[in-house]
Design a protein around this motif. Structure first.
Motif, PDB file in Angstrom:
ATOM      1  N   ARG A 233       0.912  -1.160  -0.125  1.00 34.53           N
ATOM      2  CA  ARG A 233      -0.033   0.218  -0.005  1.00 34.53           C
ATOM      3  C   ARG A 233       0.787   1.297  -0.212  1.00 34.53           C
ATOM      4  NH1 ARG A 233      -4.092  -0.531   4.842  1.00 34.53           N
ATOM      5  NH2 ARG A 233      -4.513   1.492   3.763  1.00 34.53           N
ATOM      6  N   GLY A 234       0.190   2.139  -0.483  1.00 41.35           N
ATOM      7  CA  GLY A 234       1.218   3.438  -0.420  1.00 41.35           C
ATOM      8  C   GLY A 234       2.064   3.709  -1.840  1.00 41.35           C
ATOM      9  N   ILE A 235       2.182   2.861  -2.659  1.00 36.74           N
ATOM     10  CA  ILE A 235       3.041   2.800  -3.807  1.00 36.74           C
ATOM     11  C   ILE A 235       2.242   3.588  -4.864  1.00 36.74           C
ATOM     12  CG2 ILE A 235       4.571   1.753  -5.327  1.00 36.74           C
ATOM     13  CD1 ILE A 235       5.233  -0.067  -2.989  1.00 36.74           C
ATOM     14  N   ILE A 236       2.656   4.780  -5.482  1.00 37.08           N
ATOM     15  CA  ILE A 236       1.792   5.230  -6.386  1.00 37.08           C
ATOM     16  C   ILE A 236       2.912   5.282  -7.849  1.00 37.08           C
ATOM     17  CG2 ILE A 236       0.506   7.324  -7.255  1.00 37.08           C
ATOM     18  CD1 ILE A 236       0.219   7.779  -4.180  1.00 37.08           C
ATOM     19  N   THR A 237       2.146   4.861  -8.885  1.00 35.74           N
ATOM     20  CA  THR A 237       3.027   5.303 -10.006  1.00 35.74           C
ATOM     21  C   THR A 237       2.098   5.972 -11.030  1.00 35.74           C
ATOM     22  OG1 THR A 237       1.893   3.191 -11.048  1.00 35.74           O
ATOM     23  CG2 THR A 237       4.096   2.840  -9.880  1.00 35.74           C
ATOM     24  N   TYR A 238       2.884   6.766 -11.963  1.00 41.11           N
ATOM     25  CA  TYR A 238       2.047   7.636 -13.013  1.00 41.11           C
ATOM     26  C   TYR A 238       2.526   7.141 -14.291  1.00 41.11           C
ATOM     27  CZ  TYR A 238       1.112  10.512  -8.814  1.00 41.11           C
ATOM     28  OH  TYR A 238       0.514  10.994  -7.815  1.00 41.11           O
ATOM     29  N   GLY A 239       1.734   7.278 -15.119  1.00 42.92           N
ATOM     30  CA  GLY A 239       2.287   7.123 -16.593  1.00 42.92           C
ATOM     31  C   GLY A 239       1.623   8.029 -17.635  1.00 42.92           C
ATOM     32  N   LEU A 240       2.359   8.126 -18.735  1.00 47.35           N
ATOM     33  CA  LEU A 240       1.918   9.226 -19.727  1.00 47.35           C
ATOM     34  C   LEU A 240       1.859   8.293 -21.075  1.00 47.35           C
ATOM     35  CD1 LEU A 240       1.188  12.009 -20.223  1.00 47.35           C
ATOM     36  CD2 LEU A 240       3.580  12.362 -20.700  1.00 47.35           C
ATOM     37  N   SER A 241       0.835   8.502 -21.586  1.00 47.50           N
ATOM     38  CA  SER A 241       0.738   7.717 -23.001  1.00 47.50           C
ATOM     39  C   SER A 241       1.977   8.322 -24.092  1.00 47.50           C
ATOM     40  CB  SER A 241      -0.667   8.280 -23.726  1.00 47.50           C
ATOM     41  OG  SER A 241      -0.885   7.724 -24.936  1.00 47.50           O
ATOM     42  N   PRO A 242       2.323   7.265 -24.777  1.00 48.56           N
ATOM     43  CA  PRO A 242       3.370   7.759 -25.712  1.00 48.56           C
ATOM     44  C   PRO A 242       2.850   8.794 -26.693  1.00 48.56           C
ATOM     45  CG  PRO A 242       3.229   5.520 -25.651  1.00 48.56           C
ATOM     46  CD  PRO A 242       2.112   6.091 -25.016  1.00 48.56           C
ATOM     47  N   ASN A 243       1.594   8.856 -27.008  1.00 46.34           N
ATOM     48  CA  ASN A 243       1.167   9.740 -28.183  1.00 46.34           C
ATOM     49  C   ASN A 243       1.041  10.883 -27.485  1.00 46.34           C
ATOM     50  OD1 ASN A 243      -0.951   9.044 -26.755  1.00 46.34           O
ATOM     51  ND2 ASN A 243      -2.344   8.549 -28.769  1.00 46.34           N
TER      52      ASN A 243
ATOM     53  N   GLN B 285       3.352  12.429 -25.468  1.00 43.67           N
ATOM     54  CA  GLN B 285       4.918  13.084 -25.077  1.00 43.67           C
ATOM     55  C   GLN B 285       5.439  13.578 -26.125  1.00 43.67           C
ATOM     56  OE1 GLN B 285       7.159   9.654 -23.868  1.00 43.67           O
ATOM     57  NE2 GLN B 285       5.694   8.854 -22.249  1.00 43.67           N
ATOM     58  N   ASN B 286       6.326  14.548 -25.817  1.00 49.51           N
ATOM     59  CA  ASN B 286       6.995  15.322 -27.030  1.00 49.51           C
ATOM     60  C   ASN B 286       8.379  15.354 -26.591  1.00 49.51           C
ATOM     61  OD1 ASN B 286       8.005  16.914 -28.758  1.00 49.51           O
ATOM     62  ND2 ASN B 286       6.723  18.501 -28.486  1.00 49.51           N
ATOM     63  N   PRO B 287       9.187  14.322 -26.737  1.00 48.20           N
ATOM     64  CA  PRO B 287      10.352  14.174 -26.097  1.00 48.20           C
ATOM     65  C   PRO B 287      11.515  15.228 -26.478  1.00 48.20           C
ATOM     66  CG  PRO B 287      10.096  12.541 -27.955  1.00 48.20           C
ATOM     67  CD  PRO B 287       8.824  12.965 -27.732  1.00 48.20           C
ATOM     68  N   PHE B 288      11.294  15.983 -27.753  1.00 45.07           N
ATOM     69  CA  PHE B 288      12.107  16.927 -28.132  1.00 45.07           C
ATOM     70  C   PHE B 288      11.687  18.399 -27.796  1.00 45.07           C
ATOM     71  CE2 PHE B 288      13.628  13.283 -30.638  1.00 45.07           C
ATOM     72  CZ  PHE B 288      14.576  13.269 -30.113  1.00 45.07           C
TER      73      PHE B 288
END
Length: 106
Positions: free
Chosen positions: A34-44, A46-49
């Protein structure tokens, strides 16, 4: 990051190195984490540059400015020393240099 003691849950199971015991290798039983939170972001999404060109120019300038006084003086001194040594070598191996220092070779 370690979860706080309140978020670790209860139970008499011994806690491991990171505060959670999930059982032996491959076992899925044991305490629930409990208490472990993860976040994600869809690849489309993202703007890596984004801003890469702008950041590259100003970051390169900042890093160059902070290091130039460590690099430039030895390089300039080395250049002038090598230039002097090459000219001196050419002179000593020329006709005038050999005539001037002919008696010192023996």
């Amino acid at each position: 990051m370690r979860p706080s003691q309140a978020l670790q849950g209860g139970g008499d199971v011994p806690l491991g190195k990171y505060g959670q015991y999930i059982g032996p290798w491959g076992a899925t039983g044991g305490q629930k984490q409990r208490g472990i939170i993860t976040y994600g972001l869809s690849p489309n999404r993202q703007n890596p540059f984004a801003g890469a060109t702008h950041d590259a120019i100003f970051n390169t300038f900042r890093r160059f400015r902070s290091q130039v006084l460590y690099i430039a003086p030895p390089l300039i001194a080395g250049y002038f020393i090598m230039d002097w040594a090459i000219e001196r070598n050419h002179y000593l191996n020329s006709k005038a240099g050999r005539a001037e220092f002919a008696d010192e070779e023996e």
